[in-house]
Design an enzyme around this catalytic site. Sequence first.
Site, mmCIF file in Angstrom:
data_model
loop_
_atom_site.group_PDB
_atom_site.id
_atom_site.type_symbol
_atom_site.label_atom_id
_atom_site.label_comp_id
_atom_site.label_asym_id
_atom_site.label_seq_id
_atom_site.Cartn_x
_atom_site.Cartn_y
_atom_site.Cartn_z
ATOM 1 C CD GLU A 115 -2.955 -1.257 2.184
ATOM 2 O OE1 GLU A 115 -4.079 -1.663 1.867
ATOM 3 O OE2 GLU A 115 -2.662 -0.901 3.347
ATOM 4 C CB CYS A 127 3.137 7.791 2.616
ATOM 5 S SG CYS A 127 3.640 6.694 3.929
ATOM 6 C CB CYS A 165 7.518 -4.158 9.068
ATOM 7 S SG CYS A 165 8.886 -3.313 9.901
ATOM 8 C CB CYS A 169 6.042 -1.387 16.351
ATOM 9 S SG CYS A 169 7.700 -0.917 15.826
ATOM 10 C CB CYS A 187 2.810 -0.878 13.552
ATOM 11 S SG CYS A 187 3.065 -0.787 11.772
ATOM 12 N N GLY A 202 7.110 -1.190 6.231
ATOM 13 C CA GLY A 202 8.491 -1.659 6.275
ATOM 14 C C GLY A 202 9.467 -0.725 6.951
ATOM 15 C CD GLU A 203 13.834 0.637 9.827
ATOM 16 O OE1 GLU A 203 12.960 1.177 10.516
ATOM 17 O OE2 GLU A 203 14.799 1.265 9.350
ATOM 18 C CB SER A 223 10.118 7.341 8.873
ATOM 19 O OG SER A 223 9.779 6.940 10.182
ATOM 20 C CB SER A 275 9.687 5.506 14.875
ATOM 21 O OG SER A 275 9.254 5.861 13.585
ATOM 22 C CG LEU A 276 12.674 8.319 20.922
ATOM 23 C CD1 LEU A 276 13.992 7.671 20.554
ATOM 24 C CD2 LEU A 276 12.919 9.703 21.532
ATOM 25 C CG HIS A 277 7.217 5.285 18.947
ATOM 26 N ND1 HIS A 277 6.785 6.443 18.339
ATOM 27 C CD2 HIS A 277 7.332 4.380 17.951
ATOM 28 C CE1 HIS A 277 6.653 6.237 17.047
ATOM 29 N NE2 HIS A 277 6.978 5.004 16.770
ATOM 30 C CB CYS A 321 0.864 6.860 10.954
ATOM 31 S SG CYS A 321 1.689 8.233 10.241
HETATM 32 N N1 SAH Z 1 9.003 1.602 9.756
HETATM 33 C C1 SAH Z 1 9.299 2.980 9.798
HETATM 34 C C2 SAH Z 1 8.443 3.804 8.871
HETATM 35 C C3 SAH Z 1 6.983 3.481 8.729
HETATM 36 S S1 SAH Z 1 5.890 3.759 10.027
HETATM 37 C C4 SAH Z 1 9.206 3.512 11.199
HETATM 38 O O1 SAH Z 1 8.670 2.840 12.058
HETATM 39 O O2 SAH Z 1 9.706 4.611 11.426
HETATM 40 C C5 SAH Z 1 5.573 5.512 10.058
HETATM 41 C C6 SAH Z 1 5.255 6.042 11.468
HETATM 42 O O3 SAH Z 1 3.957 5.619 11.899
HETATM 43 C C7 SAH Z 1 6.224 5.543 12.502
HETATM 44 O O4 SAH Z 1 6.631 6.573 13.351
HETATM 45 C C8 SAH Z 1 5.400 4.536 13.253
HETATM 46 O O5 SAH Z 1 5.879 4.272 14.528
HETATM 47 C C9 SAH Z 1 4.043 5.177 13.239
HETATM 48 N N2 SAH Z 1 2.935 4.274 13.553
HETATM 49 C C10 SAH Z 1 2.887 2.930 13.410
HETATM 50 N N3 SAH Z 1 1.688 2.455 13.837
HETATM 51 C C11 SAH Z 1 0.967 3.530 14.220
HETATM 52 C C12 SAH Z 1 -0.346 3.705 14.722
HETATM 53 N N4 SAH Z 1 -1.157 2.675 14.894
HETATM 54 N N5 SAH Z 1 -0.772 4.954 15.012
HETATM 55 C C13 SAH Z 1 0.046 6.023 14.832
HETATM 56 N N6 SAH Z 1 1.295 5.924 14.343
HETATM 57 C C14 SAH Z 1 1.747 4.690 14.046
HETATM 58 FE FE1 SF4 Z 2 7.750 -1.705 11.084
HETATM 59 FE FE2 SF4 Z 2 7.567 0.956 11.387
HETATM 60 FE FE3 SF4 Z 2 5.419 -0.630 11.763
HETATM 61 FE FE4 SF4 Z 2 7.414 -0.689 13.523
HETATM 62 S S1 SF4 Z 2 6.072 1.068 13.049
HETATM 63 S S2 SF4 Z 2 6.371 -2.488 12.656
HETATM 64 S S3 SF4 Z 2 9.178 -0.404 12.199
HETATM 65 S S4 SF4 Z 2 6.504 -0.316 9.845
#
Ligand code: SAH
Ligand code: SF4
Length: 340
Positions: free
Chosen positions: A85, A99, A106, A110, A113, A157-158, A189, A212-214, A334
């Site tokens: 997608e 995007c 991936c 996480c 996600c 994906g990463e 990212s 992506s710190l979180h 996202c």
């Molecule tokens: N894999 C990479 C890039 C894709 S994700 C990464 O993790 O950075 C893009 C952003 O969306 C990341 O910051 C990710 O942590 C965030 N994200 C993932 N799941 C989400 C969700 N359910 N709600 C809000 N942001 C989310």
């Molecule tokens: Fe992969 Fe980014 Fe989703 Fe984490 S947030 S599972 S690194 S796509």
Amino acid sequence: MDLKKLSSFLEKEGVPPFRLKQVRDALYKSFAGSWDEVAALPAPLREKLKGEFRFRSVEPAETQVSKKGGAVKFAFGLKDGHLIETVLLNLLPEKWSLCVSTQVGCPVRCPFCATGRKGLKRNLSQEEITDQFLAAAAYLRKSSGQKINSVIFMGMGEPFYNYDSVAEAIRAMSDPERIGLGQRHISVSTAGHVPGIRRFAKDFPQCNLAVSLHASEDVLRNELVPLNRQYPLSQLAKALNDYIFSTRRRVFVEYVLLDGINNSRSQAAKLNSWLRSVAAPKYFTVNLIPYNRTGGPYKAPAKDRVKVFAGLMEEFGFEVTVRKSLGDDIAGACGQLAGK
Ligand code: SAH
Ligand code: SF4
């Protein structure tokens, strides 16, 4: 399309080199959608090429337009049957950002996600990444006559687990002879892949880096971003400090807000101290992303709690943005991209 293969094919067939340039221009400048739209080629050559080369490595399987406006999600089919997608986002009037995905699934997994839920199926090729741009640009040109202004590698994906293909795609997107976007209009990212950040600093100092710190404690980050077990916060801090020192660029820090998990006042204070241990606040933009629903146990904070967290980070001296959840009605926000 693989232009290297096309070039050697045309050479073998004795076709003059300017024909390759015509195909290139049709692909990258006019965003042709099929061989039939490469009008400059003589019909017999077009027919021959149709039999030999798929015009794109990704084929639109479904296109969903958000009713709320501002987002279009494409599901693209790949040669081996997988679906990925890609999302067009209209963040500013007449400014479109694309995007793109870099992997099917991936491996980071996480837990909040949707992409991570299924694990990794495979990496995308350079061509499959670039073709997401070309197919979306063709759609936008046909539907509204507008252009894509920027690309964000924030889809499925990463990106740094697929570094070589991502790097080739950035080259295709920024090469003036091909797509010709400025590198300042390209952002990648990462979930905190330390060797990838180091390579990226050397290869693409003009592009933007988002991390992506979180969470700013290892115990919580190990859970939210499992890549932290391999590259803990201390290593990430060092890599980001080196990145900022060598590129003099600011880093975009993404922080998904999960209610009751990472959005307390004391966690804002910890985020402040961790970022300050890396570099001065002027080197960061903190991008807060209220959680988008993906099933599972998490909840988005109420609006006023998002405001409190954002206000605290501003008081600490950071530039703060709160990401709009464009496309959440079509599961295109996202973290909601699932593919197959
Ligand atoms: N894999 C990479 C890039 C894709 S994700 C990464 O993790 O950075 C893009 C952003 O969306 C990341 O910051 C990710 O942590 C965030 N994200 C993932 N799941 C989400 C969700 N359910 N709600 C809000 N942001 C989310
Ligand atoms: Fe992969 Fe980014 Fe989703 Fe984490 S947030 S599972 S690194 S796509």
